[in-house]
Structures are given as structure tokens and as C-alpha cells.
Design an enzyme around this catalytic site. Structure first.
Site, PDB file in Angstrom:
ATOM      1  N   ARG A  91      52.248  56.253  41.591  1.00 54.22           N
ATOM      2  CA  ARG A  91      50.803  56.359  41.487  1.00 54.22           C
ATOM      3  C   ARG A  91      50.309  57.567  42.279  1.00 54.22           C
ATOM      4  NH1 ARG A  91      48.520  51.477  39.701  1.00 54.22           N
ATOM      5  NH2 ARG A  91      49.975  49.736  39.625  1.00 54.22           N
TER       6      ARG A  91
ATOM      7  N   PRO B 290      40.848  48.721  37.634  1.00 52.62           N
ATOM      8  CA  PRO B 290      40.481  47.424  38.207  1.00 52.62           C
ATOM      9  C   PRO B 290      41.194  47.129  39.526  1.00 52.62           C
ATOM     10  CG  PRO B 290      41.013  47.249  35.868  1.00 52.62           C
ATOM     11  CD  PRO B 290      41.454  48.600  36.309  1.00 52.62           C
ATOM     12  N   GLU B 291      40.419  46.804  40.536  1.00 59.56           N
ATOM     13  CA  GLU B 291      40.949  46.323  41.807  1.00 59.56           C
ATOM     14  C   GLU B 291      40.205  45.034  42.121  1.00 59.56           C
ATOM     15  OE1 GLU B 291      41.621  49.276  44.798  1.00 59.56           O
ATOM     16  OE2 GLU B 291      41.820  50.898  43.339  1.00 59.56           O
TER      17      GLU B 291
ATOM     18  N   LYS C  84      43.749  40.296  41.609  1.00 58.79           N
ATOM     19  CA  LYS C  84      43.458  41.060  40.393  1.00 58.79           C
ATOM     20  C   LYS C  84      43.607  40.222  39.129  1.00 58.79           C
ATOM     21  CE  LYS C  84      45.135  45.332  42.506  1.00 58.79           C
ATOM     22  NZ  LYS C  84      46.025  46.503  42.344  1.00 58.79           N
TER      23      LYS C  84
END
Length: 268
Positions: A252, A2-3, A51
Site C-alpha cells: 500500500r 473505506p476505514e 471495517k
């Protein structure tokens, strides 16, 4: 993953299913709010902030949720089988006569007064897809720490809200810089483009089920670098590389083309 674009889409789906309807079932499966009962209240609206998801409910209440990496809200019709995961992963249920919204694996779920929403999201920078978008403020935020790597700076939601790991890698490719370049070393022209292009990418994908940054529809070619490690660059055919980069909370995977994006990068 999700962004800002996918969270906005989730807000739209939840708003369509819940807004204007009276809740006939509510179940918040987190210890702090397990006894809260929202049945009989009308859902007023559901909106996104970066977000974050904010479900505003009659009586001055807001259910705040954040999906992070694995969370999701699924919407089901009466009698439809719930398929978002095992029952023990359900963290929230909001249901009316026509729909049930089920939140799975939500790492953040809290019920707060609507008047106190800023306690949850007030730290966020300008929202790329929101009414408060301000590219000048976003740029000032990004430049506050000149030594910080661009990739880390754009993921910091305090600078601008909505960019995630996918758009981080794609944004840096399109600007021709590596994610490890210090923000202070950006040319004035590139620095100015950073928030503007971020906005453009999220706007372009706000209603798409499959993210596209290349303009190509073929699977495997929708993104320039993200998820394409060891595959040839769509521009120069150099092999795309991947390395870990922190965002202030965790490492990440970060993708880049060493030819199209000259500059500092991990050597191992």
C-alpha cells in the site's frame, strides 16, 4: 477508501433506510447465496464492526459484507436511478417500500446465522468505534510482535479494528515516527499513545464526509501527509515522500515527512 469511520457512516445510512422495515425485495448475486430469499423479513439493525458491516434480519440471520477497497452500499428512493456502477457490479439488493439498498463490488458477502457472527468477525481486535474498545488490550496486541513495523501492525485488524491506510500514515506523522519503525522500538510514552490517538482520529472523523487530521478546512490541507507526495510538509515544508509498505496481504502507498518523522524508511 473505506476505514472504520466511513464504514460506521455506511452502517448508519443503511440502518436509517432499512431498520424496522419489511423487505419486499432481496437479491444476493453471489453463487453461494443466489437462491436465498429474505423477502417478507424485517431488518432489525445494521451495525459496523471495524471495517465489517452486519445487517441483522428477522429470523436470526445476518448479512455480512466487507467493502475492502472498492465496495460500496448505495441507497435509493423508489424510482430513483441507480448510479453506483454498471449492473454487473451489483452484488446485493435489499429493498423495502421506501428505500433500496444496493451493494456494488462487494468482495465479501455472506448470509449467516446471527448466533454465528463471531465466525466472521471474532478474529478482530478491539473496535476503535465500538462498545468493545479496550486501549490496553489493543496495545498488548500491537506489542506482541516487537519486530513488526508500526505501519503493518496498526493495519492488522487482529490488533485493533478500524485503522486503514489513510489513518496509518496520519497517525505515524502525528506521533513523529516512520511507519517502518519496529513496534518494539517505540518509547513507552509513544506506544501508549498509539491506540489512544488512533481512537481520537477515528472519533473526530466518524461523522465527517471529508477526513480531517490537521484541523484545516482548505482542500489539500485536511491531511498532513496522505496523498501529498512531493508537496511541502504543512509543518516544515520538506517534500512529502511516498513508498510502498505491506500490510500482510498487499503493498500500500505510505506517506511520510523525512524531517518530521526521522527513522527507518525505504532508501529507493
Amino acid at each position: 477508501m473505506p476505514e472504520g469511520d466511513t464504514v460506521l457512516q455506511a452502517a448508519k445510512r443503511l440502518h436509517t433506510a432499512l431498520a424496522g422495515q419489511v423487505l419486499i425485495r432481496s437479491d444476493l448475486r453471489v453463487p453461494r447465496f443466489a437462491t436465498a430469499d429474505l423477502t417478507g423479513r424485517t431488518v432489525l439493525e445494521v451495525l459496523s464492526r471495524g471495517k465489517h458491516l452486519m445487517t441483522r434480519i428477522e429470523g436470526g440471520l445476518t448479512l455480512h459484507s466487507h467493502l475492502r477497497m472498492d465496495g460500496t452500499w448505495r441507497i435509493y428512493a423508489p424510482g430513483e436511478r441507480w448510479r453506483g456502477g454498471p449492473a454487473h457490479q451489483i452484488r446485493a439488493i435489499l429493498a423495502n417500500e421506501s428505500h433500496a439498498a444496493v451493494g456494488y463490488r462487494l468482495p465479501v458477502l455472506e448470509l449467516l446465522r446471527t448466533s454465528e457472527e463471531e465466525n466472521a468477525v471474532g478474529h478482530l481486535g478491539p473496535d476503535l468505534l465500538g462498545p468493545d474498545w479496550d486501549p490496553d488490550k489493543a496495545l498488548r496486541n500491537l506489542l506482541q510482535d516487537p519486530a513488526r513495523a508500526v505501519g503493518e501492525a496498526v493495519l492488522d485488524q487482529r490488533n485493533l479494528a478500524g485503522v486503514g491506510n489513510v489513518f496509518k500514515s496520519e497517525l505515524c506523522f502525528l506521533l513523529g515516527i516512520t511507519p517502518w519503525l519496529p513496534v518494539g522500538e517505540l518509547s513507552p510514552e509513544t506506544a501508549e499513545q498509539l491506540p489512544l490517538l488512533s481512537k481520537k482520529l477515528l472519533e473526530f472523523n466518524r461523522d465527517r464526509s471529508n477526513r480531517v487530521t490537521t484541523g484545516r478546512a482548505r482542500p489539500g490541507e485536511r491531511l498532513y501527509v496522505y496523498g501529498r507526495a512531493s508537496r511541502p510538509c504543512l509543518r516544515c515544508r520538506t517534500r512529502i515522500r511516498v513508498a510502498e509498505q505491506g500490510d500482510g496481504s498487499r503493498e500500500r502507498p505510505t506517506y511520510w515527512c523525512p524531517t518530521c518523522q526521522p527513522g527507518p524508511h525505504p532508501t529507493h
